[in-house]
Write an enzyme that holds these catalytic residues in place. Structure first.
Site, PDB file in Angstrom:
ATOM      1  N   HIS A 306      29.721   8.401  15.906  1.00  0.00           N
ATOM      2  CA  HIS A 306      30.662   7.280  15.868  1.00  0.00           C
ATOM      3  C   HIS A 306      31.007   6.996  14.409  1.00  0.00           C
ATOM      4  CE1 HIS A 306      32.519   3.403  16.701  1.00  0.00           C
ATOM      5  NE2 HIS A 306      32.532   3.769  17.966  1.00  0.00           N
ATOM      6  N   ASP A 363      30.340   6.361  25.392  1.00  0.00           N
ATOM      7  CA  ASP A 363      30.760   7.322  26.421  1.00  0.00           C
ATOM      8  C   ASP A 363      29.618   8.161  26.978  1.00  0.00           C
ATOM      9  OD1 ASP A 363      33.470   7.449  24.305  1.00  0.00           O
ATOM     10  OD2 ASP A 363      33.640   6.837  26.403  1.00  0.00           O
TER      11      ASP A 363
HETATM   12  C1  SDX Z   1      35.004   6.151  21.195  1.00  0.00           C
HETATM   13  O1  SDX Z   1      36.365   3.924  17.029  1.00  0.00           O
HETATM   14  C2  SDX Z   1      35.832   3.398  18.074  1.00  0.00           C
HETATM   15  O2  SDX Z   1      35.365   2.270  18.047  1.00  0.00           O
HETATM   16  C3  SDX Z   1      35.904   4.253  19.304  1.00  0.00           C
HETATM   17  C4  SDX Z   1      35.174   3.712  20.530  1.00  0.00           C
HETATM   18  C5  SDX Z   1      35.826   2.480  21.084  1.00  0.00           C
HETATM   19  O3  SDX Z   1      35.147   1.697  21.753  1.00  0.00           O
HETATM   20  O4  SDX Z   1      37.074   2.362  20.946  1.00  0.00           O
HETATM   21  O5  SDX Z   1      33.823   3.437  20.219  1.00  0.00           O
HETATM   22  C6  SDX Z   1      35.195   4.751  21.661  1.00  0.00           C
HETATM   23  O6  SDX Z   1      35.976   6.823  20.936  1.00  0.00           O
HETATM   24  C7  SDX Z   1      33.605   6.662  20.982  1.00  0.00           C
HETATM   25  C8  SDX Z   1      33.584   8.116  20.396  1.00  0.00           C
HETATM   26  C9  SDX Z   1      33.794   9.087  21.586  1.00  0.00           C
HETATM   27  N1  SDX Z   1      33.947  10.472  21.083  1.00  0.00           N
HETATM   28  C10 SDX Z   1      32.966  11.391  21.260  1.00  0.00           C
HETATM   29  O7  SDX Z   1      31.873  11.165  21.777  1.00  0.00           O
HETATM   30  C11 SDX Z   1      33.361  12.784  20.789  1.00  0.00           C
HETATM   31  C12 SDX Z   1      32.221  13.399  19.986  1.00  0.00           C
HETATM   32  N2  SDX Z   1      32.103  12.698  18.707  1.00  0.00           N
HETATM   33  C13 SDX Z   1      32.756  13.245  17.541  1.00  0.00           C
HETATM   34  O8  SDX Z   1      33.995  13.835  17.829  1.00  0.00           O
HETATM   35  C14 SDX Z   1      32.722  12.278  16.347  1.00  0.00           C
HETATM   36  O9  SDX Z   1      31.430  11.847  16.229  1.00  0.00           O
HETATM   37  C15 SDX Z   1      33.647  11.077  16.317  1.00  0.00           C
HETATM   38  C16 SDX Z   1      35.068  11.458  16.574  1.00  0.00           C
HETATM   39  C17 SDX Z   1      33.217  10.059  17.316  1.00  0.00           C
HETATM   40  C18 SDX Z   1      33.527  10.451  14.927  1.00  0.00           C
HETATM   41  O10 SDX Z   1      34.098  11.340  14.028  1.00  0.00           O
HETATM   42  P1  SDX Z   1      34.032  11.080  12.454  1.00  0.00           P
HETATM   43  O11 SDX Z   1      33.600   9.703  12.117  1.00  0.00           O
HETATM   44  O12 SDX Z   1      35.320  11.579  11.882  1.00  0.00           O
HETATM   45  O13 SDX Z   1      32.809  11.968  11.995  1.00  0.00           O
HETATM   46  P2  SDX Z   1      32.933  13.427  11.374  1.00  0.00           P
HETATM   47  O14 SDX Z   1      33.752  14.291  12.269  1.00  0.00           O
HETATM   48  O15 SDX Z   1      33.365  13.247   9.947  1.00  0.00           O
HETATM   49  O16 SDX Z   1      31.422  13.936  11.458  1.00  0.00           O
HETATM   50  C19 SDX Z   1      30.508  13.782  10.379  1.00  0.00           C
HETATM   51  C20 SDX Z   1      29.530  14.947  10.519  1.00  0.00           C
HETATM   52  C21 SDX Z   1      30.220  16.310  10.551  1.00  0.00           C
HETATM   53  O17 SDX Z   1      29.281  17.256  10.091  1.00  0.00           O
HETATM   54  P3  SDX Z   1      29.453  17.870   8.565  1.00  0.00           P
HETATM   55  O18 SDX Z   1      30.875  18.357   8.426  1.00  0.00           O
HETATM   56  O19 SDX Z   1      29.134  16.676   7.665  1.00  0.00           O
HETATM   57  O20 SDX Z   1      28.399  18.962   8.483  1.00  0.00           O
HETATM   58  O21 SDX Z   1      28.853  14.836  11.808  1.00  0.00           O
HETATM   59  C22 SDX Z   1      29.186  15.969  12.605  1.00  0.00           C
HETATM   60  C23 SDX Z   1      30.435  16.585  12.025  1.00  0.00           C
HETATM   61  O22 SDX Z   1      30.499  17.983  12.298  1.00  0.00           O
HETATM   62  N3  SDX Z   1      29.423  15.460  13.977  1.00  0.00           N
HETATM   63  C24 SDX Z   1      29.035  16.070  15.097  1.00  0.00           C
HETATM   64  C25 SDX Z   1      29.429  15.219  16.135  1.00  0.00           C
HETATM   65  N4  SDX Z   1      30.045  14.139  15.632  1.00  0.00           N
HETATM   66  C26 SDX Z   1      30.044  14.307  14.287  1.00  0.00           C
HETATM   67  N5  SDX Z   1      28.384  17.260  15.307  1.00  0.00           N
HETATM   68  C27 SDX Z   1      28.164  17.574  16.613  1.00  0.00           C
HETATM   69  N6  SDX Z   1      28.516  16.801  17.668  1.00  0.00           N
HETATM   70  C28 SDX Z   1      29.152  15.625  17.468  1.00  0.00           C
HETATM   71  N7  SDX Z   1      29.501  14.863  18.502  1.00  0.00           N
END
Ligand code: SDX
Length: 428
Positions: A306, A363
């Site tokens: 998140h 989720d």
């Molecule tokens: C919702 O914003 C809100 O408030 C949203 C929400 C709401 O109520 O409206 O809370 C609802 O959308 C919840 C999120 C649902 N999405 C998911 O569950 C999808 C999986 N999650 C990821 O796609 C991700 O964690 C996000 C989109 C939620 C957040 O993305 P960010 O903040 O842009 O984080 P990032 O992509 O910059 O990740 C930072 C690091 C990265 O690694 P490095 O490049 O530093 O090595 O964490 C890793 C990412 O690769 N990472 C994950 C991961 N999420 C982040 N690695 C594996 N699995 C994951 N799910």
């Protein structure tokens, strides 16, 4: 003495005001930056950028705090109805019994769709995605020129808010009925919001569906937990569209589309599909976790991570307990819940997730509840939309009421071609 930040660039110092929010969050106000320095800031994904000052929802991602108009989510999820939480978000305070009954009456009076709108459902192919139908039909509501479109006073806004809350639910249920080839069920006048939705989803002619109190309570809690979440992707979309002066229905329809993506509201569907894949393909949880850690695999641990919560998402914890309680009360054994728990335990024990502070989000467990209720997976994000509608309405109103509101128009840094000569086709 007002607090300031000093920016030094090109040998010059610039003093920028620092503003402080109710809970002590601080921001550097850069609204004069370009006019004084000729420069802008760049912040891909807006991870460090506040788009507005808002009085609706407060989140502390470090402490796992979520409050609607100052009221803790833990109290609202266990003690308020969805409509009470919706009134808190939209009108700014918990309703007294008279206000609550008056708004409930407005919901009841505005639940049914115009007869001609029902023809739209026949126009969608049977396999149309329910989110496509929902956003289209919310937009279509305008074509019936609901008096609510042209909001001129608080009474008109109350009716519009009630109409949108009520009709979003009716549209969602009607899209499901159309999808499965059953007659669309009419909203009843005697049922509360969540029960009425379940009636419209699962009642058939001459046999009404009556949910157990546990099912109704679980759906009600699900909706409360999804009702708002400050400047998330879809709510920011609603605010951006509203900043151009678009009406409530057009703005919320845009929010529905923004919510659809798997990184946002589409994640609840993706979590269940992930758990089903682990189950059906017999993938060891440890191997799936390894894939999710490898960016090149294209696999993500859906329902994890998140932008704001860097400790835990309080909603995920509440939903995990609610999933257990519901399955127990229904005497259902869902293997996906066991797999979800194994995935959570393995991830939380893994340095990759701990170092990046990735925890279960809203989720991760919500789909287990929806499955137990009998909601089909492709309706999961529609359920998120129904829950998030009060938040979208509240944020639209906050923009609409702000007379100083400027249209949202971000800047950019151009990285394309330099000046390029036009050539006639023969010379290209
Ligand atoms: C919702 O914003 C809100 O408030 C949203 C929400 C709401 O109520 O409206 O809370 C609802 O959308 C919840 C999120 C649902 N999405 C998911 O569950 C999808 C999986 N999650 C990821 O796609 C991700 O964690 C996000 C989109 C939620 C957040 O993305 P960010 O903040 O842009 O984080 P990032 O992509 O910059 O990740 C930072 C690091 C990265 O690694 P490095 O490049 O530093 O090595 O964490 C890793 C990412 O690769 N990472 C994950 C991961 N999420 C982040 N690695 C594996 N699995 C994951 N799910």
């Amino acid at each position: 003495m007002a607090e300031t930040a000093i920016l030094q660039v090109d040998g010059q110092s610039y003093e920028l005001p620092v503003i402080t929010g109710t809970e002590g969050e601080r921001a550097i106000d850069i609204s004069s930056l370009r006019s004084t320095t000729g420069m802008i800031t760049l912040d891909d994904g807006y991870g460090n950028t506040g788009s507005c000052e808002s009085a609706i929802t407060f989140i502390d991602g470090e402490k796992g705090i979520l409050r609607y108009r100052g009221v803790p989510i833990e109290d609202l999820a266990t003690r308020s109805s969805f409509i009470e939480a919706a009134e808190l978000l939209i009108f700014g305070e918990l309703p007294d019994p008279e206000e609550r009954d008056e708004f409930r009456q407005l919901l009841t009076e505005n639940s049914a769709l115009h007869r001609d709108m029902r023809k739209h459902f026949d126009g969608f192919p049977a396999d149309a995605h329910p989110m496509a139908i929902l956003s289209a039909m919310i937009n279509a509501l305008q074509a019936y020129d609901l008096p609510e479109i042209h909001i001129t006073d608080s009474g008109g806004f109350r009716r519009a808010a009630a109409a949108l809350l009520a009709k979003t639910r009716t549209i969602a249920a009607a899209s499901y009925k159309s999808h499965i080839g059953q007659p669309i069920a009419y909203p009843r006048y005697d049922l509360p919001y969540a029960e009425n939705f379940l009636h419209m989803m699962f009642s058939v002619p001459y046999r009404d569906y009556v949910p157990s109190p546990e099912v109704a309570h679980a759906l009600n809690m699900f909706l409360v937990l999804h009702a708002d979440h400050e400047q998330n992707c879809s709510t920011s979309t609603v605010r951006m569209v509203a900043s151009g002066g678009a009406n409530l229905f057009a703005s919320v329809s845009a929010g529905v589309n923004a919510l659809w993506g798997p990184k946002h509201g589409g994640a609840n569907m993706a979590v269940v599909e992930m758990l089903q894949r682990i189950q059906s393909d017999g993938i060891p949880v440890s191997r799936y976790i390894d894939q999710a850690k490898d960016r090149s695999s294209g696999v993500r641990l859906m329902g994890f991570g998140h932008r704001i919560y860097r400790n835990f998402d309080p909603r995920a914890q509440i939903l995990k307990t609610a999933a257990h309680d519901l399955l127990e009360s229904m005497q259902i054994k869902d293997p996906l819940l066991d797999i979800a728990q194994q995935v959570e335990e393995a991830a939380l024990a893994d340095d990759y997730f701990r170092e990046r502070r990735l925890y279960p989000n809203v989720d991760f467990y919500s789909g287990i509840i929806l499955r137990a209720i009998g909601i089909p997976t492709d309706m999961f994000t529609v359920m998120f939309s129904i829950g998030r509608t009060p938040g979208w309405i509240a944020h639209w109103k906050e923009v609409h009421d702000n007379e100083a509101q400027r249209i949202h128009r971000p800047r950019q840094i151009y990285v394309g071609e330099p000046l390029t000569q036009w050539l006639p086709p023969a010379e290209r």
